[in-house]
Design a protein around this motif. Structure first.
Motif, PDB file in Angstrom:
ATOM      1  N   ALA A   1      11.086 -10.502   3.350  1.00  0.00           N
ATOM      2  CA  ALA A   1      10.462  -9.180   3.443  1.00  0.00           C
ATOM      3  C   ALA A   1      10.467  -8.486   2.090  1.00  0.00           C
ATOM      4  O   ALA A   1       9.473  -7.870   1.695  1.00  0.00           O
ATOM      5  N   LEU A   2      11.565  -8.584   1.354  1.00  0.00           N
ATOM      6  CA  LEU A   2      11.626  -7.978   0.022  1.00  0.00           C
ATOM      7  C   LEU A   2      10.615  -8.608  -0.932  1.00  0.00           C
ATOM      8  O   LEU A   2       9.973  -7.909  -1.717  1.00  0.00           O
ATOM      9  N   ILE A   3      10.456  -9.918  -0.867  1.00  0.00           N
ATOM     10  CA  ILE A   3       9.486 -10.590  -1.733  1.00  0.00           C
ATOM     11  C   ILE A   3       8.078 -10.108  -1.430  1.00  0.00           C
ATOM     12  O   ILE A   3       7.307  -9.780  -2.324  1.00  0.00           O
ATOM     13  N   VAL A   4       7.725 -10.043  -0.160  1.00  0.00           N
ATOM     14  CA  VAL A   4       6.366  -9.617   0.210  1.00  0.00           C
ATOM     15  C   VAL A   4       6.121  -8.174  -0.228  1.00  0.00           C
ATOM     16  O   VAL A   4       5.067  -7.852  -0.769  1.00  0.00           O
ATOM     17  N   ILE A   5       7.091  -7.309  -0.016  1.00  0.00           N
ATOM     18  CA  ILE A   5       6.927  -5.906  -0.404  1.00  0.00           C
ATOM     19  C   ILE A   5       6.758  -5.783  -1.911  1.00  0.00           C
ATOM     20  O   ILE A   5       5.884  -5.054  -2.395  1.00  0.00           O
ATOM     21  N   GLN A   6       7.554  -6.511  -2.686  1.00  0.00           N
ATOM     22  CA  GLN A   6       7.443  -6.443  -4.141  1.00  0.00           C
ATOM     23  C   GLN A   6       6.118  -7.002  -4.635  1.00  0.00           C
ATOM     24  O   GLN A   6       5.488  -6.443  -5.530  1.00  0.00           O
ATOM     25  N   ARG A   7       5.674  -8.103  -4.066  1.00  0.00           N
ATOM     26  CA  ARG A   7       4.441  -8.750  -4.534  1.00  0.00           C
ATOM     27  C   ARG A   7       3.176  -8.006  -4.123  1.00  0.00           C
ATOM     28  O   ARG A   7       2.189  -8.034  -4.820  1.00  0.00           O
ATOM     29  N   GLU A   8       3.198  -7.336  -2.977  1.00  0.00           N
ATOM     30  CA  GLU A   8       1.985  -6.708  -2.452  1.00  0.00           C
ATOM     31  C   GLU A   8       2.025  -5.179  -2.555  1.00  0.00           C
ATOM     32  O   GLU A   8       1.141  -4.512  -2.025  1.00  0.00           O
ATOM     33  N   ARG A   9       3.002  -4.616  -3.214  1.00  0.00           N
ATOM     34  CA  ARG A   9       3.116  -3.150  -3.329  1.00  0.00           C
ATOM     35  C   ARG A   9       1.884  -2.547  -3.964  1.00  0.00           C
ATOM     36  O   ARG A   9       1.384  -1.509  -3.529  1.00  0.00           O
ATOM     37  N   HIS A  10       1.329  -3.167  -4.993  1.00  0.00           N
ATOM     38  CA  HIS A  10       0.162  -2.621  -5.687  1.00  0.00           C
ATOM     39  C   HIS A  10      -1.083  -2.618  -4.808  1.00  0.00           C
ATOM     40  O   HIS A  10      -1.951  -1.789  -4.954  1.00  0.00           O
ATOM     41  N   VAL A  11      -1.185  -3.544  -3.870  1.00  0.00           N
ATOM     42  CA  VAL A  11      -2.354  -3.615  -2.996  1.00  0.00           C
ATOM     43  C   VAL A  11      -2.291  -2.548  -1.909  1.00  0.00           C
ATOM     44  O   VAL A  11      -3.280  -1.908  -1.592  1.00  0.00           O
TER      45      VAL A  11
END
Length: 99
Positions: free
Chosen positions: A87-97
């Motif tokens: 969940a942390l990885i997805v949030i960090q990677r997709e935060r800009h979108v």
């Protein structure tokens, strides 16, 4: 609309039925115009050979984030730890979108 789907895995050439139901749902949502992020944590045993580690790919308009780790014993604590990590990885990677 943004949709985050969490699954136990995604279909590959070798294991075409692994996570197929969830992935079919994600494809259907992507087809109607939703931005779908498909996150999966694959904790199957060593007998199910696959590429280990983190991977990101796009399949049929669905962004897939996967962590593939082989464990000897899947306890609730281990599964919970890797679920939070994913969940942390997805949030960090997709935060800009999403912002």
């Amino acid at each position: 609309m943004f949709v985050l789907m969490v699954s136990r895995g995604y279909p590959s050439e070798k294991y075409s039925l692994h996570g197929i139901f969830e992935f079919d749902q994600a494809k259907a949502l992507a087809k109607v115009g939703c931005k779908v992020i498909f996150a999966c944590v694959d904790l199957r045993s060593l007998r199910r050979w696959r590429k280990w580690g983190y991977e990101r790919l796009i399949k049929v308009g669905v962004v897939i984030y996967a962590i593939n780790i082989s464990l000897i014993q899947n306890t609730k604590t281990i599964v919970s730890f890797f679920g939070k990590f994913m969940a942390l990885i997805v949030i960090q990677r997709e935060r800009h979108v999403i912002s």
